[in-house]
Enzyme design. Structure first.
Site, PDB file in Angstrom:
ATOM      1  CG  HIS A   5      67.017 -15.418 -15.556  1.00  0.00           C
ATOM      2  ND1 HIS A   5      65.715 -15.471 -15.989  1.00  0.00           N
ATOM      3  CD2 HIS A   5      67.351 -14.104 -15.592  1.00  0.00           C
ATOM      4  CE1 HIS A   5      65.301 -14.253 -16.297  1.00  0.00           C
ATOM      5  NE2 HIS A   5      66.280 -13.410 -16.063  1.00  0.00           N
ATOM      6  CD  GLU A  21      63.494 -11.446 -17.561  1.00  0.00           C
ATOM      7  OE1 GLU A  21      63.324 -12.630 -17.256  1.00  0.00           O
ATOM      8  OE2 GLU A  21      64.514 -10.794 -17.237  1.00  0.00           O
TER       9      GLU A  21
HETATM   10 ZN   LIG Z   1      66.129 -11.381 -16.182  1.00  0.00          ZN
END
Ligand SMILES: [Zn+2]
Length: 241
Positions: A168, A77
Site C-alpha cells: 500500500h 482513508e
Molecule cells: Zn492509501
C-alpha cells in the site's frame, strides 16, 4: 499561535510540496490537528493534492465525520489521520503516501527500513510493515476505510515516526506540518539510498545513538527545508486567502 486560516493554508502548502516532490500524486493526503480543537483535525476534501487550496480544507472529528453538514466527499482513508491523532497526543500532522520508492520495503518481508544517513535518524524505530490482512482479512482493498482499521494502524505505529503498510504505502507523523512533510519526503529518499547501497554491499546504518543525535540536529533546523519548499512550490496567491 496558529489560526485556523493559517492551518488551512499550511495544508494546502504541504499538499503542493508533497506533490512537487513526487511523494503524493493523484492520491495520498496530509492533515493537521485543529489549532483550537485538539479533538479534531483539518484535511482537504477528496481531491488530488496538487489542486488543494485552503478553501478545500475541512474540519473532521476523530470518528471521521465532517463537522459541517454540507461537507463534500471526504477521503476514504481519513481514519488513518483520525486514529493517529486520537492515540498520539504528541502528533500534530500526518502524511499518508503511496510513493513507489518506499513500496519495495513494504512488500519484502525481510526488508527493514533503517536510517542510512544523518538526515533520516527519525527512521530508527520504524516497525515492520503493517499488514492490513491481519485486521481486515484476506481479499480487502487494503485501504484504511474505518475507525477499527485506523486504530489498528495507529497502534502498530506506536511511538514511531513512520510505519510502512504492506502492499500500500506508508504514513509519517510529526509534531508540526513541517516535520511530517520532511519525514514523508526523507523516508522515500532513505529507501532509495538504502536500496542503492545494497547493490554495493551491506550498508552500515546509523547506530541508535547516532540516529537520535542527528534527528535532534535536523529538528532544530526544520524551518529551513520548509521555507525552501514553500518558495519552490507556492500556493497561487489568488488561492491562498
Ligand atoms: Zn492509501
Amino acid at each position: 499561535m496558529t489560526t485556523e486560516a493559517e492551518a488551512k493554508l499550511e495544508i494546502a502548502q504541504a499538499s503542493r510540496i508533497l506533490f512537487g516532490e513526487a511523494i503524493l500524486d493523484a492520491f495520498g493526503h496530509v492533515s493537521r490537528r485543529h489549532p483550537d480543537r485538539p479533538d479534531r483535525f483539518l484535511i482537504s476534501r477528496s481531491l488530488a493534492p496538487g489542486q488543494v487550496t485552503p478553501t478545500d480544507v475541512l474540519e473532521v472529528d476523530f470518528d471521521g465525520k465532517a463537522v459541517s453538514d454540507a461537507a463534500p466527499r471526504l477521503f476514504l482513508e481519513r481514519f488513518i489521520h483520525a486514529e493517529i491523532y486520537r492515540q498520539r497526543r504528541d502528533v500534530d500532522a500526518v502524511v499518508h503516501s503511496h510513493a513507489m520508492g518506499v513500496l519495495p520495503f513494504a512488500a519484502v518481508p525481510t526488508a527493514r527500513v533503517q536510517p542510512i544517513c544523518h538526515m533520516c535518524g527519525f527512521l530508527r524505530d520504524t516497525p515492520s510493515p503493517f499488514d492490513v490482512a491481519d485486521h481486515a482479512g484476506p481479499g480487502s482493498d487494503l485501504l484504511i476505510r474505518n475507525s477499527e482499521l485506523g486504530a489498528a494502524l495507529a497502534k502498530h505505529l506506536g511511538a514511531a515516526a513512520v510505519t510502512l503498510m504492506r502492499g500500500h504505502g506508508y504514513t509519517a507523523v510529526g509534531a508540526s506540518i513541517a516535520e511530517a512533510t520532511y519525514r514523508a519526503i526523507y523516508t522515500a529518499r532513505n529507501c532509495e539510498a538504502q536500496q542503492s547501497a545494497h547493490v554495493l554491499g551491506m550498508p552500515v546504518y546509523l547506530t541508535a545513538a547516532e540516529a537520535e543525535a542527528t534527528e535532534a540536529s535536523v529538528i532544530s533546523q526544520i524551518t529551513r527545508p520548509w521555507d525552501l519548499w514553500c518558495e519552490q512550490y507556492p500556493v497561487p496567491a489568488d488561492q491562498a486567502a
